[in-house]
Design a protein around this motif. Structure first.
Motif, PDB file in Angstrom:
ATOM      1  N   GLN A  13       2.143  -0.683  -0.581  1.00 18.11           N
ATOM      2  CA  GLN A  13       0.873  -0.800   0.137  1.00 18.11           C
ATOM      3  C   GLN A  13       0.874  -2.082   0.958  1.00 18.11           C
ATOM      4  O   GLN A  13       1.553  -3.054   0.625  1.00 18.11           O
ATOM      5  CB  GLN A  13      -0.277  -0.860  -0.862  1.00 18.11           C
ATOM      6  CG  GLN A  13      -0.404   0.337  -1.781  1.00 18.11           C
ATOM      7  CD  GLN A  13      -1.188   1.459  -1.147  1.00 18.11           C
ATOM      8  OE1 GLN A  13      -1.789   1.300  -0.094  1.00 18.11           O
ATOM      9  NE2 GLN A  13      -1.184   2.624  -1.791  1.00 18.11           N
ATOM     10  N   ALA A  14       0.096  -2.082   2.006  1.00 19.57           N
ATOM     11  CA  ALA A  14      -0.066  -3.297   2.813  1.00 19.57           C
ATOM     12  C   ALA A  14      -0.574  -4.433   1.923  1.00 19.57           C
ATOM     13  O   ALA A  14      -1.436  -4.211   1.067  1.00 19.57           O
ATOM     14  CB  ALA A  14      -1.035  -3.036   3.952  1.00 19.57           C
ATOM     15  N   GLY A  15       0.001  -5.619   2.135  1.00 18.32           N
ATOM     16  CA  GLY A  15      -0.368  -6.774   1.331  1.00 18.32           C
ATOM     17  C   GLY A  15       0.528  -7.015   0.136  1.00 18.32           C
ATOM     18  O   GLY A  15       0.516  -8.109  -0.443  1.00 18.32           O
ATOM     19  N   GLU A  16       1.291  -6.013  -0.254  1.00 17.67           N
ATOM     20  CA  GLU A  16       2.189  -6.150  -1.396  1.00 17.67           C
ATOM     21  C   GLU A  16       3.512  -6.794  -0.983  1.00 17.67           C
ATOM     22  O   GLU A  16       3.734  -7.105   0.189  1.00 17.67           O
ATOM     23  CB  GLU A  16       2.423  -4.789  -2.045  1.00 17.67           C
ATOM     24  CG  GLU A  16       1.175  -4.207  -2.675  1.00 17.67           C
ATOM     25  CD  GLU A  16       1.444  -2.886  -3.392  1.00 17.67           C
ATOM     26  OE1 GLU A  16       0.602  -2.510  -4.235  1.00 17.67           O
ATOM     27  OE2 GLU A  16       2.453  -2.243  -3.101  1.00 17.67           O
ATOM     28  N   SER A  17       4.368  -6.997  -1.979  1.00 16.68           N
ATOM     29  CA  SER A  17       5.651  -7.657  -1.752  1.00 16.68           C
ATOM     30  C   SER A  17       6.800  -6.737  -2.137  1.00 16.68           C
ATOM     31  O   SER A  17       6.633  -5.798  -2.918  1.00 16.68           O
ATOM     32  CB  SER A  17       5.745  -8.943  -2.582  1.00 16.68           C
ATOM     33  OG  SER A  17       4.749  -9.866  -2.199  1.00 16.68           O
ATOM     34  N   LEU A  18       7.965  -7.068  -1.596  1.00 15.03           N
ATOM     35  CA  LEU A  18       9.177  -6.313  -1.881  1.00 15.03           C
ATOM     36  C   LEU A  18      10.352  -7.269  -1.716  1.00 15.03           C
ATOM     37  O   LEU A  18      10.307  -8.174  -0.874  1.00 15.03           O
ATOM     38  CB  LEU A  18       9.305  -5.148  -0.893  1.00 15.03           C
ATOM     39  CG  LEU A  18      10.075  -3.890  -1.271  1.00 15.03           C
ATOM     40  CD1 LEU A  18       9.503  -3.260  -2.537  1.00 15.03           C
ATOM     41  CD2 LEU A  18      10.021  -2.896  -0.127  1.00 15.03           C
TER      42      LEU A  18
END
Length: 124
Positions: A13-18
């Motif tokens: 989702q937008a705002g998350e990290s990877l």
């Protein structure tokens, strides 16, 4: 010989990290400066980030500066791209690449070896 394999892509989702990883199964990983590039269908492959042979110097595209962090560990032949605060426009196929140049380059023509890419999809 350099053989690069990317991993870590996925749907977020937008705002998350990877965090993406790039592993070299060849030799002399520390002889190469490394970079991350990304590409969406119909567009040119664009520079994302680069790191020097020893990891002491880095460079980022303006679009990711302050959100992405590139790092490497030459002892285990691995490079990473930590991507924070992801946006829908970060959606792309991400490639790692190796260059024999000492200086960092943002030009894909300066990179000799490429992985096959890992897909990152960011939903808004």
């Amino acid at each position: 010989q350099v053989q690069l394999v990317e991993s870590g892509g996925g749907l977020v989702q937008a705002g998350e990290s990877l965090r993406l990883s790039c592993t070299n199964s060849g030799r002399f990983f520390n002889a190469y400066s490394m970079g991350w590039f990304r590409q969406v269908p119909g567009k040119e492959r664009e520079f994302v980030a680069a790191i020097s042979r020893g990891g002491g110097s880095t460079e980022y595209a303006d679009s990711v500066k302050g959100r992405f962090v590139i790092s490497r560990n030459n002892a285990n032949n691995t490079m990473w791209l930590r991507m924070n605060s992801l946006k829908a426009e970060d959606t792309a196929l991400y490639y790692c690449a190796a260059s024999t140049l000492i200086v960092l380059s943002t030009s894909r023509q300066r990179y000799k070896y490429w992985g096959k890419g890992t897909l990152v999809t960011v939903s808004s």
